[in-house]
Design a protein around this motif. Structure first.
Motif, PDB file in Angstrom:
ATOM      1  N   ASP A 127       7.463  -3.743  -1.097  1.00 19.53           N
ATOM      2  CA  ASP A 127       7.858  -3.034  -2.321  1.00 19.53           C
ATOM      3  C   ASP A 127       7.072  -1.757  -2.590  1.00 19.53           C
ATOM      4  OD1 ASP A 127       9.893  -4.701  -3.048  1.00 19.53           O
ATOM      5  OD2 ASP A 127       8.719  -5.896  -4.452  1.00 19.53           O
ATOM      6  N   GLU A 128       6.126  -1.423  -1.726  1.00 15.88           N
ATOM      7  CA  GLU A 128       5.222  -0.315  -2.015  1.00 15.88           C
ATOM      8  C   GLU A 128       5.957   0.992  -2.304  1.00 15.88           C
ATOM      9  OE1 GLU A 128       1.237   1.821  -0.099  1.00 15.88           O
ATOM     10  OE2 GLU A 128       2.265   0.213   0.987  1.00 15.88           O
ATOM     11  N   SER A 129       7.029   1.254  -1.562  1.00 20.34           N
ATOM     12  CA  SER A 129       7.752   2.522  -1.752  1.00 20.34           C
ATOM     13  C   SER A 129       8.474   2.587  -3.098  1.00 20.34           C
ATOM     14  CB  SER A 129       8.764   2.732  -0.619  1.00 20.34           C
ATOM     15  OG  SER A 129       9.737   1.712  -0.627  1.00 20.34           O
ATOM     16  N   PHE A 130       8.702   1.424  -3.720  1.00 19.32           N
ATOM     17  CA  PHE A 130       9.387   1.394  -5.015  1.00 19.32           C
ATOM     18  C   PHE A 130       8.413   1.370  -6.202  1.00 19.32           C
ATOM     19  CE2 PHE A 130      12.403  -1.070  -2.210  1.00 19.32           C
ATOM     20  CZ  PHE A 130      13.272  -0.010  -2.016  1.00 19.32           C
ATOM     21  N   GLU A 131       7.128   1.312  -5.910  1.00 22.60           N
ATOM     22  CA  GLU A 131       6.131   1.249  -6.985  1.00 22.60           C
ATOM     23  C   GLU A 131       5.741   2.650  -7.426  1.00 22.60           C
ATOM     24  OE1 GLU A 131       3.007  -1.050  -5.298  1.00 22.60           O
ATOM     25  OE2 GLU A 131       4.111  -2.951  -5.418  1.00 22.60           O
ATOM     26  N   GLU A 146       2.241   8.716  -9.508  1.00 26.26           N
ATOM     27  CA  GLU A 146       3.179   9.741  -9.950  1.00 26.26           C
ATOM     28  C   GLU A 146       3.040   9.975 -11.458  1.00 26.26           C
ATOM     29  OE1 GLU A 146       4.154   7.255  -8.029  1.00 26.26           O
ATOM     30  OE2 GLU A 146       5.360   7.978  -6.353  1.00 26.26           O
ATOM     31  N   SER A 191      12.158  -5.398  -1.659  1.00 29.06           N
ATOM     32  CA  SER A 191      12.217  -5.567  -0.210  1.00 29.06           C
ATOM     33  C   SER A 191      11.060  -6.448   0.244  1.00 29.06           C
ATOM     34  CB  SER A 191      12.154  -4.203   0.494  1.00 29.06           C
ATOM     35  OG  SER A 191      12.252  -4.351   1.890  1.00 29.06           O
ATOM     36  N   PHE A 211      11.354  11.787  -8.760  1.00 24.23           N
ATOM     37  CA  PHE A 211      10.413  11.961  -7.652  1.00 24.23           C
ATOM     38  C   PHE A 211      10.471  13.400  -7.149  1.00 24.23           C
ATOM     39  CE2 PHE A 211      11.405   7.448  -7.633  1.00 24.23           C
ATOM     40  CZ  PHE A 211      10.160   6.863  -7.450  1.00 24.23           C
ATOM     41  N   ARG A 247       9.779  12.728  -2.320  1.00 25.97           N
ATOM     42  CA  ARG A 247      10.375  11.644  -1.540  1.00 25.97           C
ATOM     43  C   ARG A 247      11.564  11.059  -2.276  1.00 25.97           C
ATOM     44  NH1 ARG A 247       8.346   6.281  -2.885  1.00 25.97           N
ATOM     45  NH2 ARG A 247       7.036   6.368  -4.741  1.00 25.97           N
ATOM     46  N   ASP A 248      12.371  10.325  -1.523  1.00 28.40           N
ATOM     47  CA  ASP A 248      13.501   9.604  -2.101  1.00 28.40           C
ATOM     48  C   ASP A 248      13.356   8.134  -1.689  1.00 28.40           C
ATOM     49  OD1 ASP A 248      15.856   8.534  -2.966  1.00 28.40           O
ATOM     50  OD2 ASP A 248      17.161  10.008  -2.010  1.00 28.40           O
ATOM     51  N   PRO A 249      12.846   7.280  -2.590  1.00 30.73           N
ATOM     52  CA  PRO A 249      12.550   5.886  -2.217  1.00 30.73           C
ATOM     53  C   PRO A 249      13.789   5.051  -1.918  1.00 30.73           C
ATOM     54  CG  PRO A 249      12.325   6.160  -4.580  1.00 30.73           C
ATOM     55  CD  PRO A 249      12.558   7.532  -4.012  1.00 30.73           C
ATOM     56  N   GLU A 254      15.362   3.193   5.404  1.00 31.93           N
ATOM     57  CA  GLU A 254      14.768   3.630   6.672  1.00 31.93           C
ATOM     58  C   GLU A 254      14.981   2.606   7.781  1.00 31.93           C
ATOM     59  OE1 GLU A 254      10.550   5.610   8.133  1.00 31.93           O
ATOM     60  OE2 GLU A 254      10.833   5.032   6.049  1.00 31.93           O
TER      61      GLU A 254
END
Length: 445
Positions: free
Chosen positions: A26-30, A34, A320, A374, A377-379, A383
């Motif tokens: 989940d790191e990319s959604f945290e 920011e 995720s 953001f 980046r686009d979380p 990928e």
């Protein structure tokens, strides 16, 4: 870390619950460092276009290697080429904030339709250099939405439009091969739309669900199956507050206690599960979380009972994770609900599959779906291809197995609202087989 072995009661002795290795992704959604400093939403579109264009350019040699790629500004009349950009759908019925100011002056009442599509809708392609209107029968406006990045083969017409002759979407991303077919059965249980506190929520169905998965119901065979449940995922809309309470006015002590009751009841529900099975809970539209995607984890202080267990995890939406090298990706349903308002498909599963083939969880964000602005980046870009892609709070249970050109295999799951249907979903980690688990029986006199 894997949870401690947990006991399941059985008439013939003690059954130990199976375990699986869990890894959060989940790191990319945290949203951590920011900060909002007045940045515009255009930056997330630029980040998306740059990311997707690099990907699409890498696919061009195997698609149309003989054609040159150019920008919108570099188009020449009658010359065939490939352009890559972001689609924008011009919609006649799309709601506008100006409607809120004009409705009092309007002679006819403003109707809010379920779907905002119109036969006059058309598509435009944009890149940093400019925009061009798209023509042709190949690109159907009803299928696409604003925010998708595609590569188009065609040529500029005398009228200054771009006549589309072929379309290249990103397609399913690369997938890590899972260890399927070996080992014992292990089950993951999905449930969403518990709506604790609403008038349609049935405490009997909820308790039957808890007793069944924790091994307190059924014979030895049933309990043996329950002991193989290694994970429970609750995909949003777990509580629902009484309408009229949250109206911006100060609440009296009586109303404050009414506001707390659904969360207290949910915590009791979750505590029973967390005492036996690892549990992930995601926020949804009706939960006490931030509105915009990605929604951040529900605060642990809301769950004093269940959060005391190390099996309890409050997660982001989208969510995720990996279980025994099987990768899961899912949302609480906002991305698919929004797609249904602005495009058309034969069913919800088709919307789910499209987001995967577009490699983007929420293409309509930030245009019509709220998201954090953001900058770099686009979380929501997908990928790595998941093995299981689930969406919560849908009208009914649906599932399918799709395959990609590189041998990718993905189990798509639409999880129905439990409060309305009494249905949860069970997935077998060994072979990705899926079935519904129904607790919605009505008991008559």
């Amino acid at each position: 870390m894997a949870a401690e072995p947990m006991e399941v009661d059985s008439g013939n002795g003690v059954l130990f619950r199976k375990q699986s290795l869990y890894k959060s992704l989940d790191e990319s959604f945290e949203i951590q460092k920011e900060m909002y400093k007045g940045q515009q939403y255009s930056q997330i579109y630029f980040a998306r276009l740059h990311l997707m264009r690099t990907l699409l350019y890498s696919l061009l040699p195997t698609w149309k290697h003989h054609l040159p790629a150019c920008t919108v500004l570099g188009l020449e009349e009658g010359k065939e080429c490939i352009i890559v950009g972001t689609l924008y759908k011009d919609m006649k019925l799309k709601p506008s904030i100006l409607d809120e100011y004009s409705k009092e002056r309007s002679a006819t009442p403003l109707v809010k339709p379920h779907n905002f599509m119109h036969s006059d809708d058309f598509l435009v392609l944009e890149d940093e250099s400019g925009r061009v209107k798209l023509r042709g029968t190949l690109l159907v406006p009803s299928i696409y939405v604003t925010g998708i990045v595609v590569a188009l083969h065609g040529k500029e017409t005398g009228a200054g439009d771009f006549l589309v002759e072929d379309v290249l979407e990103a397609g399913l991303p690369h997938q890590i091969a899972p260890n399927l077919g070996s080992g014992d059965d292990k089950y993951v249980v999905f449930v969403s739309g518990l709506s604790v506190g609403s008038t349609i929520s049935n405490p009997l169905h909820s308790q039957l669900f808890v007793d069944h998965i924790t091994g307190h119901l059924g014979d030895d065979k049933e309990q043996g199956i329950a002991a193989k449940i290694v994970q429970v995922v609750i995909a949003g809309n777990s509580v629902e507050y009484p309408r009229g309470l949250l109206n911006g006015q100060n609440l009296g002590s009586k109303d404050q206690s009414r506001l707390v009751e659904p969360i207290k009841e949910l915590d009791i529900f979750l505590t029973q599960i967390a005492a036996s099975i690892p549990l992930d809970i995601m926020p949804g539209t009706t939960d006490p979380a931030n509105f915009s995607l990605p929604q951040q984890p529900l605060h642990r202080c809301l769950f004093p009972g269940s959060s005391a267990f190390n099996t309890f995890r409050s997660c982001t939406n989208p969510h995720s994770f990996e279980l025994d090298n099987v990768r899961f990706l899912g949302t609480s349903g906002q991305n698919i609900d929004d797609l249904e308002k602005y495009s058309d498909a034969k069913d919800r599963l088709e919307f789910v599959e499209r987001t995967l083939r577009w490699r983007h969880l929420a293409p309509t964000a930030p245009n019509t779906l709220g998201c954090y602005p953001f900058t770099d980046r686009d979380p929501f870009f997908i990928e790595t291809c998941p093995h299981v892609y689930f969406v919560g709070n849908q009208d009914k249970y649906q599932t399918s197995l799709i395959k990609g050109l590189e041998g990718q295999v993905v189990r798509l799951i639409c999880i129905p609202r439990f409060a309305e249907t009494g249905v949860a979903v069970v997935l077998n980690l060994r072979n990705l087989e899926c079935h519904a688990l129904s607790f919605g029986t009505q008991f008559g006199a």
